[in-house]
Design an enzyme around this catalytic site. Structure first.
Site: not given
Ligand code: ZN
Length: 1063
Positions: A262, A372, A577
């Site tokens: 991430d 994701d 995201h």
């Molecule tokens: Zn993610």
């Protein structure tokens, strides 16, 4: 050979084997206890602690102090550098020697100035191979550095993963030693664990599971952990089992290494830079040791970080990319949210991403990779196709709370009919470990068994990075073809999708958006980030347009391509995201706000520069340059800046700018030192004019007040507010048609309890709807604001709760088809959700919501589970509820969460989750929404241009020099269905004189249109979203016009080569 087992007890046999490989029990005598042999401490350990994330060269020159195992360091987000001096005992010649390192936090080993491996307990990487086999003449002394970040793989949440980080967390080093590694023991452990997995996974109804169990049992019988000479016999038993093949019909699992990182989430952006290095350097090591291992890596931004911070590692990645082992995927700058970014932003994600991949790795990605992300816009298939991508991979829909998505391999058809081949790894994860259980699940859960015989299997620790381990690779290699299990190949995305394409004849098609039935709070959480996103999308749009016009009009003007690329990349980065969605920690949100501030300040400078260029070189009066950046004529009231920071109202009326008739001259335009102002009739354009207001404008809209209520009327709509500010009537004057449901009130603020099950910032649950409480104001709080002239307004205060309050100005302008609600909220709540509702006098089973380059319908009822699961949805600038001949549209300038249930349009305003950011959304907010009743369809009524106008105010820029003397329009489009969305310099632009135009069909209709331009265009040619010329060649250009043909929601891009400037 041991005697055949005399007893038949499934459980005791199984658990016996489990104990033999257990890291917890009987390690004094079991096989696991022999994994490492002799050990010795490192010769010397010293450390240096710093709050900074220092480059290696700087860090190693610091003052290192003696340290020892057991020492604590920290706090959270600091870094502890360890210098590890080690000497391998001479007696270990011929052995494999590891550095065993166990500490909290995330470690990175440096050797000879280069990163070589990540070390994290959570990522199951606790040893670094010093030598596979120590030679007699090998140097036995060396110095390593271990850079330990004071955060875990998943941040530093206090008490739970997604809790706000604990700033005081301390970290400890619990092991730092050299040890002999027994590779033969390791291999037996891998085999025994797989056999256990097969026995358990296939279960007692399956004969193969018994074969696995008894093979394992026999291996335990023959294997004496203390006598390595017994290992080969055990190994042979395993090899015999795994070598037993089965038929051709078996399912093939394509195992690919992956490491979801991430880009910012429970840790700041800067830590992600190091996460990439730690994860990928480990991957490099795996690729070296396993030539058949392939790793799929997404997100250009992360690779760009590694390119600039770890050039040596970047070069290695390029090398493995050439070998086909390191495979860039995704094609986008980051793995962006799939709902909130505008259509143009999504195009730029691909444009920046694909260009980066081509430049650094020699080719563009052929699959879109978004495992994701919280839902996928129906416009994505078209965008992907036009960016050279026909394949799509995600798994997130497996998180659906209500309905189970019916396919794993299917064609996904977008809004315009474009199709891509979509695959969801049926194991429902991107972080597999290579276990038998996962392999079996991949086949068992596959909803397209029988239609296609291939599935993806993404293995490696993910989210916080980490990636695959050698053990995972070894497990998967062992399962390549074994009777009773699907075939497992170490494979690549290319091989997977090629195989799927080969069996695509029987696949089903899913049409429209891939809506995630979870995380619906992310459309609303962190309102300031959402506002920054919308605002910066507008700023970059306006800067590009104005700079393009300046480029066309001025020979001196230099298009700010490099700076614009930087600013776009910042905006795209924030669309990650867990950022634009508001699901990040406070530290990330603060960084994101800085990114927006950079875009705002540079954007304003660039706008001024372009305005200056547009004003140079022509005779004309000085004053203001009024610019309309939208492709249609606008008649609007606008605030004009006056010296001292004040504003006065003016009005663009066709090609003229009028002073506000409601103002005395000293407040009006006449008092400006330069009475000639520029206004904007059609976009993109500029004109100069000042004039008096026509008499009929001067008299309205006068707000009237009876019994504490206020009526605003501009001749188009009549708005009636009750004494507390609620909307009791909204009438379309010409027809007398009432838009508010009978007996109901609009502009009704409502408060909900908002306590999700776990994912606080992410989720708003269905049951929140059962807690609806209208916020009631006090009579007499409504006051008239601006009285008459070109603008009428009313104003009120509303106490939302003991802690939160709201003030609102309800504004109606002359000539405007909608009423605006300027809202200021001071919000101090916990787990509450604020919305505003408008019950409409409209009946329809579906409502329309704007999405990227178009719109779509969603139900207004809860008939089926698929309908009610969409109790909270997302939209961009507008939503509309229409019946035949009439409708009501709700517009907004920075909101995304919405819903229509029955006849009630509802806009989601503010939430108050506490994890992972305990401070999120607390404080002051400003936003605007607007209500537009209309006759006919929303298309014919102009809801779309109205929503654009609300979001793209006319620009009033100080003109430093003489402004162009006459109104001037650069482009116009003949069809109201077609929107000219973007004008920019082309990415590849010989002499800088090629413009890129992007247009789309917004009504959902087949449309022909004429694009007219006043610019000196030499050649026009269609291109794709990556700006590659269409092979059909130039378009016919006559009288500065060219014809374009659109299918519903089609996006078209056009390159315009401008004529060289006259000298
Ligand atoms: Zn993610």
């Amino acid at each position: 050979m041991a005697a055949a087992p005399a007893l038949k007890h499934w459980r005791t046999t199984l658990e016996r084997v489990e104990k033999f490989v257990s890291p917890l029990y009987f390690t004094d005598c079991n096989l696991r206890g022999r994994l490492f042999g002799d050990s010795c401490p490192v010769a010397e350990l010293s450390s240096f602690l710093t709050p900074e994330r220092l480059p290696y060269q700087e860090a190693v020159q610091q003052d290192f102090r003696p340290a020892q195992v057991g020492d604590s360091f920290g706090p959270t987000w600091w870094t502890c550098w360890f210098r590890v001096e080690l000497t391998i005992p001479e007696a270990w010649v011929g052995q494999e020697v590891h550095l065993r390192w166990e500490s909290d936090g995330e470690g990175l080993v440096w050797r000879d100035g280069e990163p070589v491996q990540g070390l994290t307990k959570e990522g199951e990487k606790t040893s670094y191979i010093l030598t596979d086999k120590l030679g007699e003449k090998d140097p036995r002394s060396l110095t390593l550095y271990v850079e330990v970040a004071c955060n875990g793989l998943l941040g530093a949440g206090k008490g739970s993963m997604i809790a706000a980080p604990d700033p005081e967390k301390m970290f400890q080093v619990s092991r730092a030693e050299l040890a002999v590694f027994h590779r033969d023991v390791y291999k037996l452990l891998v085999d025994l664990e797989l056999l256990l997995g097969i026995a358990k996974g296939l279960g007692e109804d399956n004969q193969r599971s018994f074969q696995a169990l008894y093979t394992a049992n026999q291996m335990v019988n023959v294997c004496d952990p203390a006598q390595p000479e017994t290992f080969p016999v055990a190994q042979a038993l395993a090899s015999k089992f795994f070598g037993q093949r089965w038929g051709e019909s078996q399912h093939t699992i394509h195992a690919m290494g992956h490491c979801h990182i991430d880009t910012a989430w429970l840790w700041p952006f800067k830590e992600t830079v190091r996460k990439c290095a730690r994860s990928w350097v480990t991957v490099v090591q795996l690729m070296e040791r396993n030539p058949e291992f392939i790793f799929a890596c997404s997100q250009a931004q992360q690779l760009e970080w590694v390119r600039s911070h770890y050039p040596g590692l970047h070069a290695r990645l390029q090398e493995f990319a050439c070998r086909g082992q390191f495979v860039p995927v995704g094609g986008t700058w980051v793995e962006m949210d799939g709902n909130l970014p505008s259509g143009e932003s999504m195009v730029r994600q691909f444009l920046q991403g694909q260009n980066f991949f081509r430049q650094e790795f020699g080719k563009m990605c052929s699959e879109f990779w978004l495992p994701d992300t919280f839902g996928y816009s129906a416009q994505l298939p078209q965008i992907m196709r036009s960016c050279g991508i026909k394949r799509f991979l995600t798994q997130k829909l497996s998180w659906n709370l209500v309905n189970s998505f019916p396919h794993h391999t299917f064609f996904w058809e977008g809004l315009d009919g474009s199709q891509v081949l979509a695959h969801f790894p049926p194991g429902d994860s991107y972080g597999m470990q290579g276990s038998v259980e996962e392999v079996l699940k991949t086949v068992a859960k596959n909803r397209d068994k029988g239609r296609t015989n291939h599935s993806a299997f993404l293995f490696g620790f993910g989210d916080g990075g980490g990636g695959p381990t050698q053990t995972m690779v070894d497990r998967l290699k062992r399962l390549c073809n074994t009777d009773g299990l699907p075939r497992v190949q170490l494979s690549s995305p290319e091989r997977l999708f090629s195989a799927l394409e080969g069996h695509s004849g029987q696949l089903c098609t899913w049409v429209g958006e891939l809506f995630l039935e979870l995380h619906n709070g992310t459309y609303t959480t962190h309102a300031q980030i959402k506002k920054g996103n919308r605002e910066c999308e507008r700023i970059l749009h306006d800067v590009e347009l104005l700079s393009s016009l300046a480029l066309a009009r001025s020979t001196q003007f230099l298009y700010p391509a490099a700076l614009l690329q930087d600013l776009w990349r910042l905006l795209l980065l924030n669309q990650f995201h867990d950022v634009v969605t508001g699901s990040c920690i406070q530290l990330v949100a603060e960084e994101a706000m800085c990114h927006y501030e950079d875009i705002r300040s540079h954007g304003n400078t660039l706008l001024s520069a372009a305005a200056a260029a547009l004003c140079a070189g022509e005779p004309g009066p000085e004053g203001l340059l009024i610019v309309n950046t939208l492709p249609w004529k606008r008649t609007e009231v606008l605030a004009l800046p006056r010296p001292g920071g004040a504003h006065c109202l003016g009005m663009s009326w066709g090609e003229e700018l009028l002073p506000s008739p409601g103002h005395r001259p000293r407040h009006g335009l006449c008092s400006c030192p330069h009475p000639h102002l520029t206004a904007a009739p059609a976009a993109p354009a500029a004109c100069v004019r000042s004039a008096r207001a026509p008499a009929d404008l001067a008299s309205r809209p006068p707000p009237t007040k009876t019994d504490g209520s206020v009526t605003l009327d501009n001749g188009i709509i009549r708005v009636r507010l009750d004494p507390t500010g609620r909307l009791t009537s909204l009438v379309l004057v010409a027809s007398g048609r009432e838009a508010i449901a009978e007996g109901a009130v609009g502009n009704q603020f409502v408060l909900f309890d908002d306590v999700p099950l776990y994912w606080d910032a992410w989720d708003v649950m269905d049951y929140h709807l059962e807690t609806r409480k209208p916020v009631l104001g006090q009579a007499g709080t409504l006051a008239v604001g601006t009285e008459g002239g070109v603008r009428g307004s009313a104003w009120f205060l509303l106490q939302i709760s003991p802690n939160s309050r709201l003030s609102q100005e309800v504004v109606l302008d002359v000539g405007c088809p909608y009423v605006r609600f300027h809202t200021e909220v001071h919000w101090h709540e916990a787990h509450k959700f604020l919305k505003v509702e408008f019950p409409a006098r409209v009946r329809s089973p579906q409502a329309t919501y704007e999405v990227q380059f178009g719109h779509l319908q969603r139900p207004t009822h809860y008939n089926t589970s698929w309908d009610w699961a969409r109790f909270e949805v997302w939209a961009h600038r507008w939503m509309d509820l229409s019946e035949h001949g009439f409708g009501l549209a709700l517009l907004n300038d920075c909101k995304y969460g919405a819903s229509v249930r029955g006849n009630v349009l509802s806009l989601s305003l503010l939430r108050a989750p506490k994890s992972p950011d305990a401070t999120v959304d607390m404080g002051r907010h400003e936003f605007t929404y607007a209500l537009m009743p209309h006759k006919g369809s929303f298309q014919d009524a102009g809801v779309i241009p109205a929503a654009y106008s609300l979001n793209f105010p006319l620009l009033a820029l100080p003109a430093p020099g003489p402004a162009p003397a006459a109104a001037w329009s650069a482009f116009s489009v003949s069809s109201p269905a077609v929107v000219l969305e973007t004008v920019k310099q082309a990415e590849t632009s010989p002499q800088g004189r090629t413009l890129l135009l992007r247009l789309y069909e917004a009504h959902g209709s087949h449309s022909d249109c004429w694009l007219h331009t006043s610019l000196p265009v030499q050649e026009a040619v269609l291109c794709d979203l990556l700006e590659r010329r269409d092979p059909t060649g130039p378009l016919l250009l006559r009288d500065n016009r060219l014809k374009l043909t659109f299918a519903p929601f089609q996006v078209q891009s056009l390159l315009l080569l401008l004529q060289p400037p006259p000298n």
